[in-house]
Scaffold this motif. Structure first.
Motif, PDB file in Angstrom:
ATOM      1  N   UNK A  34      46.826  17.459 -23.743  1.00  0.00           N
ATOM      2  CA  UNK A  34      46.478  16.113 -23.276  1.00  0.00           C
ATOM      3  C   UNK A  34      47.229  15.701 -22.014  1.00  0.00           C
ATOM      4  N   UNK A  35      46.493  15.090 -21.105  1.00  0.00           N
ATOM      5  CA  UNK A  35      47.077  14.545 -19.876  1.00  0.00           C
ATOM      6  C   UNK A  35      47.254  13.033 -20.012  1.00  0.00           C
ATOM      7  N   UNK A  36      46.438  12.437 -20.863  1.00  0.00           N
ATOM      8  CA  UNK A  36      46.443  10.993 -21.110  1.00  0.00           C
ATOM      9  C   UNK A  36      46.170  10.157 -19.871  1.00  0.00           C
ATOM     10  N   UNK A  37      45.477  10.740 -18.896  1.00  0.00           N
ATOM     11  CA  UNK A  37      45.155  10.006 -17.679  1.00  0.00           C
ATOM     12  C   UNK A  37      43.646   9.987 -17.405  1.00  0.00           C
ATOM     13  N   UNK A  38      42.855  10.285 -18.407  1.00  0.00           N
ATOM     14  CA  UNK A  38      41.401  10.267 -18.256  1.00  0.00           C
ATOM     15  C   UNK A  38      40.791  11.590 -17.854  1.00  0.00           C
ATOM     16  N   UNK A  39      41.642  12.594 -17.601  1.00  0.00           N
ATOM     17  CA  UNK A  39      41.120  13.925 -17.279  1.00  0.00           C
ATOM     18  C   UNK A  39      40.947  14.725 -18.561  1.00  0.00           C
ATOM     19  N   UNK A  40      40.054  15.691 -18.494  1.00  0.00           N
ATOM     20  CA  UNK A  40      39.792  16.548 -19.645  1.00  0.00           C
ATOM     21  C   UNK A  40      40.840  17.648 -19.744  1.00  0.00           C
ATOM     22  N   UNK A  41      41.028  18.113 -20.957  1.00  0.00           N
ATOM     23  CA  UNK A  41      41.829  19.317 -21.179  1.00  0.00           C
ATOM     24  C   UNK A  41      41.085  20.198 -22.166  1.00  0.00           C
ATOM     25  N   UNK A  42      41.525  21.454 -22.259  1.00  0.00           N
ATOM     26  CA  UNK A  42      40.873  22.423 -23.137  1.00  0.00           C
ATOM     27  C   UNK A  42      41.821  22.819 -24.254  1.00  0.00           C
ATOM     28  N   UNK A  43      41.246  23.046 -25.415  1.00  0.00           N
ATOM     29  CA  UNK A  43      41.979  23.576 -26.559  1.00  0.00           C
ATOM     30  C   UNK A  43      41.117  24.657 -27.201  1.00  0.00           C
ATOM     31  N   UNK A  44      41.766  25.521 -27.956  1.00  0.00           N
ATOM     32  CA  UNK A  44      41.058  26.584 -28.675  1.00  0.00           C
ATOM     33  C   UNK A  44      41.644  26.684 -30.066  1.00  0.00           C
ATOM     34  N   UNK A  45      40.783  26.547 -31.076  1.00  0.00           N
ATOM     35  CA  UNK A  45      41.207  26.634 -32.471  1.00  0.00           C
ATOM     36  C   UNK A  45      40.098  27.291 -33.287  1.00  0.00           C
ATOM     37  N   UNK A  46      40.442  28.290 -34.043  1.00  0.00           N
ATOM     38  CA  UNK A  46      39.506  28.892 -34.984  1.00  0.00           C
ATOM     39  C   UNK A  46      38.206  29.371 -34.382  1.00  0.00           C
ATOM     40  N   UNK A  47      38.258  29.960 -33.199  1.00  0.00           N
ATOM     41  CA  UNK A  47      37.060  30.495 -32.580  1.00  0.00           C
ATOM     42  C   UNK A  47      36.236  29.479 -31.806  1.00  0.00           C
ATOM     43  N   UNK A  48      36.718  28.256 -31.713  1.00  0.00           N
ATOM     44  CA  UNK A  48      35.990  27.188 -31.041  1.00  0.00           C
ATOM     45  C   UNK A  48      36.833  26.633 -29.892  1.00  0.00           C
ATOM     46  N   UNK A  49      36.173  26.434 -28.745  1.00  0.00           N
ATOM     47  CA  UNK A  49      36.804  25.776 -27.602  1.00  0.00           C
ATOM     48  C   UNK A  49      36.485  24.286 -27.675  1.00  0.00           C
ATOM     49  N   UNK A  50      37.463  23.484 -27.287  1.00  0.00           N
ATOM     50  CA  UNK A  50      37.287  22.041 -27.272  1.00  0.00           C
ATOM     51  C   UNK A  50      37.558  21.495 -25.874  1.00  0.00           C
ATOM     52  N   UNK A  51      36.677  20.626 -25.436  1.00  0.00           N
ATOM     53  CA  UNK A  51      36.817  19.863 -24.200  1.00  0.00           C
ATOM     54  C   UNK A  51      37.161  18.455 -24.669  1.00  0.00           C
ATOM     55  N   UNK A  52      38.342  17.980 -24.306  1.00  0.00           N
ATOM     56  CA  UNK A  52      38.818  16.700 -24.823  1.00  0.00           C
ATOM     57  C   UNK A  52      39.319  15.843 -23.672  1.00  0.00           C
ATOM     58  N   UNK A  53      38.884  14.598 -23.659  1.00  0.00           N
ATOM     59  CA  UNK A  53      39.345  13.636 -22.660  1.00  0.00           C
ATOM     60  C   UNK A  53      40.202  12.602 -23.380  1.00  0.00           C
TER      61      UNK A  53
END
Length: 120
Positions: A34-53
């Motif tokens: 997390x950047x907590x500034x409105x930009x997206x970040x990426x995570x990977x868990x259990x074979x799934x990629x996440x795009x999170x803002x």
């Protein structure tokens, strides 16, 4: 593969694509948390990629996919849209809707990466 290995590969592809379109340095940061500034970040868990803002500790958006190209499209589309906004500001045409030039440049940037991406 381990979680960090997956994001390391995505980060390498992201940085390569950013370099290929001449993205300014301030756009090339790949966030794996997390950047907590409105930009997206990426995570990977259990074979799934996440795009999170996130912004100010609040999650604003979350998408998931098992496709690295889809994740890269989401992340890079954000950057190319911002770059297109910058381009429009410095190439503004009087009495023309600013979005026309911005959207046109956004599609140009995406097409440099992939014709499929600009078609989306």
């Amino acid at each position: 593969m381990k979680t960090n290995d997956q994001l390391t590969e995505v980060k390498a592809r992201y940085e390569s694509i950013m370099a290929s379109i001449g993205a300014p340095q301030y756009y090339t940061r790949f966030a794996g948390g997390p950047c907590d500034d409105g930009r997206a970040h990426a995570e990977y868990h259990g074979g799934i990629y996440y795009y999170i803002v996130t912004e100010r500790g609040q999650e604003l958006e979350r998408r998931s996919t098992d496709d690295t190209d889809e994740l890269l499209y989401w992340l890079i589309s954000d950057v190319t849209f911002s770059m297109a906004g910058d381009y429009e500001c410095s190439h503004r045409i009087a009495h023309q809707d600013s979005r026309r030039l911005m959207f046109e440049h956004h599609l140009e940037l995406l097409s440099e990466i992939s014709p499929d991406w600009s078609a989306r």
